[in-house]
Design a protein around this motif. Sequence first.
Motif, mmCIF file in Angstrom:
data_model
loop_
_atom_site.group_PDB
_atom_site.id
_atom_site.type_symbol
_atom_site.label_atom_id
_atom_site.label_comp_id
_atom_site.label_asym_id
_atom_site.label_seq_id
_atom_site.Cartn_x
_atom_site.Cartn_y
_atom_site.Cartn_z
ATOM 1 N N ILE A 2 7.196 -3.996 4.877
ATOM 2 C CA ILE A 2 6.429 -4.262 6.093
ATOM 3 C C ILE A 2 6.765 -5.681 6.552
ATOM 4 O O ILE A 2 7.050 -6.559 5.734
ATOM 5 C CB ILE A 2 4.903 -4.088 5.877
ATOM 6 C CG1 ILE A 2 4.383 -5.011 4.780
ATOM 7 C CG2 ILE A 2 4.561 -2.634 5.573
ATOM 8 C CD1 ILE A 2 2.862 -4.998 4.621
ATOM 9 N N GLU A 46 -4.771 -5.404 10.533
ATOM 10 C CA GLU A 46 -3.358 -5.193 10.849
ATOM 11 C C GLU A 46 -2.542 -4.942 9.585
ATOM 12 O O GLU A 46 -1.676 -4.060 9.565
ATOM 13 C CB GLU A 46 -2.785 -6.397 11.598
ATOM 14 C CG GLU A 46 -3.289 -6.534 13.013
ATOM 15 C CD GLU A 46 -2.849 -7.836 13.658
ATOM 16 O OE1 GLU A 46 -2.212 -7.765 14.725
ATOM 17 O OE2 GLU A 46 -3.124 -8.915 13.074
ATOM 18 N N MET A 49 -3.227 -1.465 8.412
ATOM 19 C CA MET A 49 -2.553 -0.494 9.275
ATOM 20 C C MET A 49 -1.055 -0.435 8.955
ATOM 21 O O MET A 49 -0.474 0.651 8.862
ATOM 22 C CB MET A 49 -2.754 -0.845 10.745
ATOM 23 C CG MET A 49 -2.111 0.145 11.702
ATOM 24 S SD MET A 49 -2.240 -0.374 13.410
ATOM 25 C CE MET A 49 -1.198 -1.823 13.398
ATOM 26 N N LEU A 50 -0.420 -1.584 8.755
ATOM 27 C CA LEU A 50 1.003 -1.615 8.413
ATOM 28 C C LEU A 50 1.260 -0.910 7.087
ATOM 29 O O LEU A 50 2.225 -0.154 6.946
ATOM 30 C CB LEU A 50 1.503 -3.054 8.350
ATOM 31 C CG LEU A 50 1.635 -3.787 9.678
ATOM 32 C CD1 LEU A 50 1.862 -5.281 9.446
ATOM 33 C CD2 LEU A 50 2.760 -3.198 10.510
ATOM 34 N N ARG A 52 -0.649 1.434 5.695
ATOM 35 C CA ARG A 52 -0.906 2.863 5.895
ATOM 36 C C ARG A 52 0.270 3.534 6.587
ATOM 37 O O ARG A 52 0.745 4.593 6.165
ATOM 38 C CB ARG A 52 -2.175 3.052 6.717
ATOM 39 C CG ARG A 52 -2.536 4.531 6.913
ATOM 40 C CD ARG A 52 -3.584 4.723 7.988
ATOM 41 N NE ARG A 52 -2.990 4.359 9.265
ATOM 42 C CZ ARG A 52 -3.596 3.675 10.233
ATOM 43 N NH1 ARG A 52 -4.835 3.282 10.074
ATOM 44 N NH2 ARG A 52 -2.984 3.388 11.351
ATOM 45 N N ASP A 53 0.788 2.896 7.645
ATOM 46 C CA ASP A 53 1.915 3.465 8.387
ATOM 47 C C ASP A 53 3.166 3.538 7.515
ATOM 48 O O ASP A 53 3.909 4.519 7.570
ATOM 49 C CB ASP A 53 2.195 2.658 9.649
ATOM 50 C CG ASP A 53 1.092 2.792 10.690
ATOM 51 O OD1 ASP A 53 0.216 3.681 10.534
ATOM 52 O OD2 ASP A 53 1.096 1.997 11.654
ATOM 53 N N HIS A 54 3.396 2.509 6.711
ATOM 54 C CA HIS A 54 4.551 2.513 5.812
ATOM 55 C C HIS A 54 4.455 3.682 4.839
ATOM 56 O O HIS A 54 5.412 4.416 4.625
ATOM 57 C CB HIS A 54 4.624 1.188 5.043
ATOM 58 C CG HIS A 54 5.709 1.156 4.021
ATOM 59 N ND1 HIS A 54 5.506 1.520 2.712
ATOM 60 C CD2 HIS A 54 7.018 0.829 4.114
ATOM 61 C CE1 HIS A 54 6.639 1.416 2.050
ATOM 62 N NE2 HIS A 54 7.565 0.990 2.868
ATOM 63 N N ALA A 56 2.793 6.452 5.186
ATOM 64 C CA ALA A 56 2.936 7.715 5.907
ATOM 65 C C ALA A 56 4.411 8.036 6.166
ATOM 66 O O ALA A 56 4.834 9.187 6.031
ATOM 67 C CB ALA A 56 2.165 7.655 7.224
ATOM 68 N N VAL A 57 5.194 7.025 6.516
ATOM 69 C CA VAL A 57 6.623 7.235 6.761
ATOM 70 C C VAL A 57 7.323 7.653 5.471
ATOM 71 O O VAL A 57 8.120 8.593 5.461
ATOM 72 C CB VAL A 57 7.271 5.954 7.349
ATOM 73 C CG1 VAL A 57 8.791 6.044 7.329
ATOM 74 C CG2 VAL A 57 6.773 5.718 8.765
ATOM 75 N N SER A 60 6.334 11.217 4.599
ATOM 76 C CA SER A 60 6.946 12.146 5.552
ATOM 77 C C SER A 60 8.412 12.384 5.217
ATOM 78 O O SER A 60 8.896 13.521 5.250
ATOM 79 C CB SER A 60 6.810 11.591 6.968
ATOM 80 O OG SER A 60 7.511 12.387 7.878
#
Length: 94
Positions: A2, A46, A49-50, A52-54, A56-57, A60
């Motif tokens: 991140i 923030e 969120m970073l 969590r998004d990492h 998720a990627v 996926s």
Amino acid sequence: MILLNRLNGQPFALNPDLIERAESTPDTVITLLNGAKYVVAQSLDEVAMLMRDHRAVVLSRVQDQEQPPAGPPSRPKPASEGDATVLRLPERGQ
């Protein structure tokens, strides 16, 4: 990784798997598993969120790679080599 910013604005990349905790004191302080601490310009929300998004990627991409092929599953075929029976596994992507 991140991307975060130090308080002076200098960007750096951090492996979120090494983060033990993040807290707001009022600056956001990230503590790694090895005890190293980073003070960052991003808010606690923030950073969360970073992370969590990492995650998720990553999940996926793993899920995309583990999709079973269409049709019935193939079974390993036995092949005799000398006195031992060897199971031949299908090649990747088949």
